[in-house]
Motif scaffolding. Structure first.
Motif, short mmCIF file in Angstrom:
data_model
loop_
_atom_site.label_atom_id
_atom_site.label_comp_id
_atom_site.label_asym_id
_atom_site.label_seq_id
_atom_site.Cartn_x
_atom_site.Cartn_y
_atom_site.Cartn_z
N ASN A 6 1.60 4.95 7.56
CA ASN A 6 1.97 3.75 7.66
C ASN A 6 1.84 2.56 9.19
N TRP A 41 -2.52 -7.05 11.11
CA TRP A 41 -2.55 -7.57 9.74
C TRP A 41 -1.96 -8.37 9.28
N LEU A 60 -5.66 -5.37 -2.03
CA LEU A 60 -4.81 -3.89 -1.35
C LEU A 60 -6.06 -3.25 -1.05
N ARG A 61 -6.73 -2.97 -2.29
CA ARG A 61 -8.04 -2.47 -1.64
C ARG A 61 -8.81 -2.73 -0.62
N GLN A 64 -7.58 -2.13 2.35
CA GLN A 64 -6.90 -1.09 2.96
C GLN A 64 -7.98 0.02 3.68
N HIS A 69 -4.15 -4.04 8.16
CA HIS A 69 -3.25 -3.11 7.89
C HIS A 69 -2.26 -4.46 6.77
#
Length: 259
Positions: A6, A41, A60-61, A64, A69
């Protein structure tokens, strides 16, 4: 193979300010545009945007695959919601309206596997472990989860010092809109008394070794929060950005025809 690092959590631990953007348009295509902008982010909002688990997953996909982030804000801090968000691959969670030490302790437990916590051990079925391909996921995931508590009323502020003592809390986000309303200044998040309260909270969070966070579109306040030590700061909202731009475009178009 361990769980993915992370990088957002690592940057916060190093004290490196992370600049972000709120995403409330609830669409993966728009999220992809935002993710190419270069923010450190972006927040996928499940509290005040029309997101469900599948729309969060699609965003998210998308995010990422970028250099930004993704942080996921859930509607509430329910254990089952946290479990699902983690299993689909979210590593950083922002939980709204945290008001009590017992609630904060439950949240810490929910993001950790036993024996430290209560997270259900089923990630081999999910995207977080690449569907079982990350063999060491269960033993390495805890260290990569970033838990951010959102304190946005006077009840939460009264418990802030106790929140900051908890191992497993990585940062505390102060919510100016709800806080100002709770203080009696609904719609006036920049009231001097609200600013004073936020500044005090940021200082306390920073001094406790946790990451302070805030969302504000006011440039002067953004800078003052950073100067105080805020380390994850959202400076814009996709909804505001689009709404303002499209309204201006319509106004400009009408002006072309003379009103």
């Amino acid at each position: 193979m361990p769980a993915p690092q992370n990088t957002f959590k690592a940057a916060l631990k190093r004290g490196e300010a992370q600049m972000g953007c709120w995403m409330g348009l609830a669409d993966a295509y728009v999220a992809e545009i935002t993710a190419t902008a270069g923010f450190d982010w972006v927040l996928i909002d499940g509290e005040h945007a029309p997101n469900d688990l599948r729309s969060i997953l699609s965003q998210l996909r998308t995010v990422q695959a970028s250099s930004s982030h993704p942080v996921v804000r859930l509607p509430v801090g329910e254990t089952w919601m946290i479990k699902q968000a983690l299993d689909i691959g979210a590593q950083s969670l922002l939980i709204p309206m945290v008001e009590s030490l017992a609630q904060a302790e439950d949240l810490v437990a929910a993001v950790h596997y036993p024996p430290k916590g209560t997270r259900g051990v089923g990630a081999a079925l999910g995207r977080a472990s690449r569907f079982g391909a990350i063999e060491d996921y269960a033993t390495t995931a805890d260290a990569q989860i970033c838990l951010l508590l959102q304190v946005e009323n006077l009840a939460g502020l009264a418990e802030l010092d106790d929140f900051l003592k908890l191992d497993g809390v990585d940062g505390v986000f102060i919510g100016p809109a709800d806080l100002s309303a709770d203080m009696g200044f609904l719609g006036n998040a920049m009231h001097p008394k609200v600013i004073e309260t936020i500044n005090d909270a940021i200082t306390r969070i920073k001094n406790a070794g946790k990451a302070p966070g805030i969302l504000t579109t006011d440039p002067a306040f953004q800078k003052s929060c950073l100067d105080l030590g805020a380390s994850f700061v959202a400076t814009d909202v996709d909804v505001f950005r689009f709404a303002n731009a499209i309204r201006q475009a319509a106004s400009d178009a009408k002006a072309l025809r003379g009103g």
